[in-house]
Design an enzyme around this catalytic site. Structure first.
Site: not given
Length: 243
Positions: A52-53, A55, A77, A124, A130, A160, A162, A193, A220
């Site tokens: 939660a903390a 970006g 977090d 990233r 990746r 969420i 990545n 997206d 994604h």
């Protein structure tokens, strides 16, 4: 002059909101713990945000606090969650906000939840492939999902972190191993997206992005992602100019 019973109740509610696990005013205020709003008795979804903390986690926490369908919001977090919790909890909406910091408090953050959203992980960075991103975030997702399968096995999980195309299968394998896997309750969030596609197409057509809907398939990933321009609403042909 002694405060009235109504004033005592208001003071108790404020105190309970700020310190939900240390309510000490039941005896003198006439307010029972079972009636306190911090118990999460209001109807609605109980949502936990893991990361939660970060970006993504901070604006996501704000949006969940604004959502009238959310009654309880747990913000977890490994760093900085107390500050985010304090800020979000001051918003004048109905959801009760509780903060959790570090691995020892993760189980409490997950217990009793209906929905868990996971933006946890590192973003990233320039020069990072990746594969580099996967090596870091895969371990984070694995650890979180192991606790989810233990504390709230029937919860809906929105991932969420990545690369989503890889973290969702990792979560699925963790849940399969613990025999809690339900494909209808594990979702990879790729709405970003769709939002991007709507914006890009709207710019070309000269439309409001809110009036455009571009289906996007393939997950994604730069290799597989595909906007279905033939399925755009409103249809592209109506707006294309003839040369």
């Amino acid at each position: 002059m002694q405060p009235s019973a109504e004033a005592n109740q208001r003071i108790a509610r404020i105190s309970a909101h700020l310190q939900p696990f240390n309510l000490q005013m039941e005896g003198n205020s006439g307010l029972r713990r079972g009636d306190c709003r911090t118990k999460g008795g209001d109807p609605g979804f109980k949502v936990a945000i893991l990361g939660a903390a970060g970006g993504i986690g901070q604006p996501l926490s704000m949006l969940m606090k604004m959502n009238p369908l959310v009654s309880v919001l747990h913000l977890y977090d490994v760093v900085n969650s107390p500050g985010v919790t304090a800020d979000v909890s001051h918003m004048d909406t109905g959801a009760v906000v509780r903060g959790f910091l570090g691995q020892p408090q993760l189980e409490n953050a997950l217990t009793g939840m209906d929905l868990v959203i996971i933006p946890a992980g590192v973003p990233r960075k320039p020069g990072m492939t990746r594969d580099d991103l996967f090596n870091i975030n895969a371990g984070i997702v694995k650890t979180l999902c192991e606790l989810i399968s233990k504390c709230c096995p029937k919860v809906i999980v929105n991932l969420i972190s990545n690369p989503v195309n890889s973290t969702v299968p990792i979560a699925a394998e963790v849940f399969k191993k613990s025999r809690t896997y339900d494909p209808k309750r594990l979702l990879g969030v790729t709405m970003l997206d769709v939002v991007r596609a709507n914006t890009f197409v709207a710019e070309v057509l000269g439309l409001d992005p809110r009036e455009v809907d571009v289906p996007v398939v393939g997950g994604h990933s730069g290799v597989t992602i595909l906007p279905l321009l033939s399925q755009v609403k409103p249809p592209l042909l109506i707006h294309c100019r003839r040369n």
